[in-house]
Write an enzyme that holds these catalytic residues in place. Structure first.
Site, PDB file in Angstrom:
ATOM      1  CE  LYS A  94      -3.528  -2.593   2.469  1.00 26.45           C
ATOM      2  NZ  LYS A  94      -2.734  -3.842   2.578  1.00 26.45           N
TER       3      LYS A  94
HETATM    4  P1  OMP Z   1      -6.562 -12.174   6.234  1.00 26.03           P
HETATM    5  O1  OMP Z   1      -7.479 -11.310   7.023  1.00 26.03           O
HETATM    6  O2  OMP Z   1      -5.613 -12.976   7.081  1.00 26.03           O
HETATM    7  O3  OMP Z   1      -7.282 -13.013   5.208  1.00 26.03           O
HETATM    8  O4  OMP Z   1      -5.577 -11.205   5.409  1.00 26.03           O
HETATM    9  C1  OMP Z   1      -6.027 -10.083   4.728  1.00 26.03           C
HETATM   10  C2  OMP Z   1      -4.875  -9.468   3.941  1.00 26.03           C
HETATM   11  O5  OMP Z   1      -5.375  -8.491   3.037  1.00 26.03           O
HETATM   12  C3  OMP Z   1      -3.850  -8.742   4.811  1.00 26.03           C
HETATM   13  O6  OMP Z   1      -2.589  -8.816   4.173  1.00 26.03           O
HETATM   14  C4  OMP Z   1      -4.360  -7.309   4.801  1.00 26.03           C
HETATM   15  O7  OMP Z   1      -3.328  -6.382   5.047  1.00 26.03           O
HETATM   16  C5  OMP Z   1      -4.886  -7.193   3.358  1.00 26.03           C
HETATM   17  N1  OMP Z   1      -5.975  -6.222   3.148  1.00 26.03           N
HETATM   18  C6  OMP Z   1      -7.084  -6.226   3.948  1.00 26.03           C
HETATM   19  O8  OMP Z   1      -7.248  -7.069   4.832  1.00 26.03           O
HETATM   20  N2  OMP Z   1      -8.059  -5.279   3.772  1.00 26.03           N
HETATM   21  C7  OMP Z   1      -7.989  -4.337   2.783  1.00 26.03           C
HETATM   22  O9  OMP Z   1      -8.915  -3.560   2.634  1.00 26.03           O
HETATM   23  C8  OMP Z   1      -6.885  -4.338   1.935  1.00 26.03           C
HETATM   24  C9  OMP Z   1      -5.920  -5.332   2.065  1.00 26.03           C
HETATM   25  C10 OMP Z   1      -4.956  -5.436   0.968  1.00 26.03           C
HETATM   26  O10 OMP Z   1      -4.716  -4.419   0.294  1.00 26.03           O
HETATM   27  O11 OMP Z   1      -4.512  -6.506   0.635  1.00 26.03           O
END
Ligand code: OMP
Length: 265
Positions: A94
Site C-alpha cells: 500500500k
Molecule cells: P486475512 O485477514 O488474514 O485473510 O488477510 C487479509 C490481507 O489483506 C492482509 O494482508 C491485509 O493487510 C490485506 N488487506 C485487507 O485485509 N483489507 C484491505 O482492505 C486491503 C488489504 C490489501 O490491500 O490486501
C-alpha cells in the site's frame, strides 16, 4: 500482454479466483517448521507446494517480512522463488509518495522483487500513482473501499454527490490507459462491491476480508465477478495458512468460489 489480460489468462488457465495471502507470523508457524533454519521460507514453501494448482495468485503483505528485518527481506525473496512462473504475485505494501520517491517504490517492487502487481495508496494523486502504472505488464491495485472498520472514516465521506472512494474509482479509470489498474475492495462491503463492479466493468478487483475478517464469500463472489465471471481475486490469508489442513481448506474455498461464480444470477 497487459496486466488485465494476464489476470484473465491466469484465471482461465488455473480455473481459480483464489489468491492466498502469505502473511506469516513466526510464533504461529507449526513447531516442526520452527526447528528448521528458516521457518518463514519453509512455511511459505509448504503452503505454495500444497496449493499452487488451485490458486491464481499469492499476495505477500510486506509488513510481515519487514518486521523481521534483513532476514525477513531475504525470506521474502526466497519465498518468491518458490512461486511457479505462471501464478501471479502481488506485493502488498500500500505504498506511495511524491512522484520522485514513488519511482523508487515501483522500481523495488516490480524490478527488484519482480512482483507482477502491487497495492497502491491513491491519496497523493496522479503523479504519485504514475510510476506504478507505467509498465502495462505490471498491475496496480488502487485502494478503493477497504475491509476494515476505519474504511468509513474517509472513504465514505461525501464529496459532492459521491463518496470519496467513488471519486477515487472515477479518477483511476481515467488513469487506466495501459489496462493495468485494479481496485482493492473489502469482502466486508458486498453491497458496495456490486455497484463498484458495474462501474469498473472488466477491471480486476482484489478482494481481501474473507475468513478471519468475516467477509461474505458468497455475496462477494456473486456481486464481484465481471460479466465473464472472472477478474475477481479473492484473497484469503490466516484462515488458510494456519488451518489444520491447509490443502483441504484451500480446496474447499476454491470449490465454493467456483460454485458461486458459476451459479445463474
Ligand atoms: P486475512 O485477514 O488474514 O485473510 O488477510 C487479509 C490481507 O489483506 C492482509 O494482508 C491485509 O493487510 C490485506 N488487506 C485487507 O485485509 N483489507 C484491505 O482492505 C486491503 C488489504 C490489501 O490491500 O490486501
Amino acid at each position: 500482454m497487459n496486466f488485465s489480460e494476464k489476470v484473465r489468462e491466469v484465471q482461465q488457465r488455473t480455473n481459480s479466483l483464489l489468491c492466498i495471502g502469505l502473511d506469516p507470523v513466526l510464533e504461529k508457524i507449526p513447531s516442526h517448521l520452527q526447528k528448521t533454519g528458516d521457518p518463514i521460507v519453509e512455511f511459505n514453501k509448504f503452503i505454495i507446494e500444497t496449493t499452487s494448482d488451485i490458486v491464481c495468485a499469492y499476495k505477500f503483505n510486506l509488513a510481515f517480512y519487514e518486521a523481521q528485518g534483513v532476514s525477513g527481506i531475504e525470506a521474502l525473496e526466497e519465498s518468491l522463488e518458490s512461486v511457479p512462473n505462471e501464478i501471479l504475485t502481488i506485493g502488498d505494501g500500500k505504498r506511495n509518495d511524491i512522484g520522485n520517491s514513488a519511482e523508487r517504490y515501483a522500481e523495488t517492487l516490480f524490478y527488484g522483487f519482480e512482483f507482477d502487481a502491487v497495492t497502491v495508496n491513491p491519496y497523493m494523486g496522479t503523479d504519485s500513482v504514475e510510476p506504478f502504472i507505467r509498465d502495462p505488464e505490471k498491475g496496480a491495485f488502487i485502494l478503493a473501499l477497504t475491509s476494515n472498520p476505519g474504511a468509513r472514516d474517509f472513504q465514505k465521506l461525501k464529496v459532492g454527490d459521491n463518496y470519496l472512494y467513488e471519486k477515487v474509482i472515477q479518477r483511476a479509470k481515467k488513469w487506466n490507459t495501459n489496462n493495468n489498474i485494479g481496485f482493492v475492495v473489502g469482502a466486508t462491503q458486498p453491497r458496495e462491491l456490486a455497484s463498484i463492479r458495474k462501474r469498473v466493468h472488466d477491471m480486476p478487483i482484489l478482494l481481501p476480508g474473507v475468513g478471519a475478517q468475516g467477509g461474505d464469500l458468497k455475496k462477494s463472489v456473486e456481486s464481484g465477478c465481471s460479466k465473464k465471471r472472472d477478474m475477481l481475486l479473492v484473497n484469503v490469508g490466516r484462515s488458510i495458512i494456519y488451518a489444520q489442513n491447509v490443502r483441504d481448506t484451500a480446496l474447499e474455498i476454491h470449490t465454493m468460489i467456483n460454485t458461486y461464480r458459476n451459479e445463474e444470477k
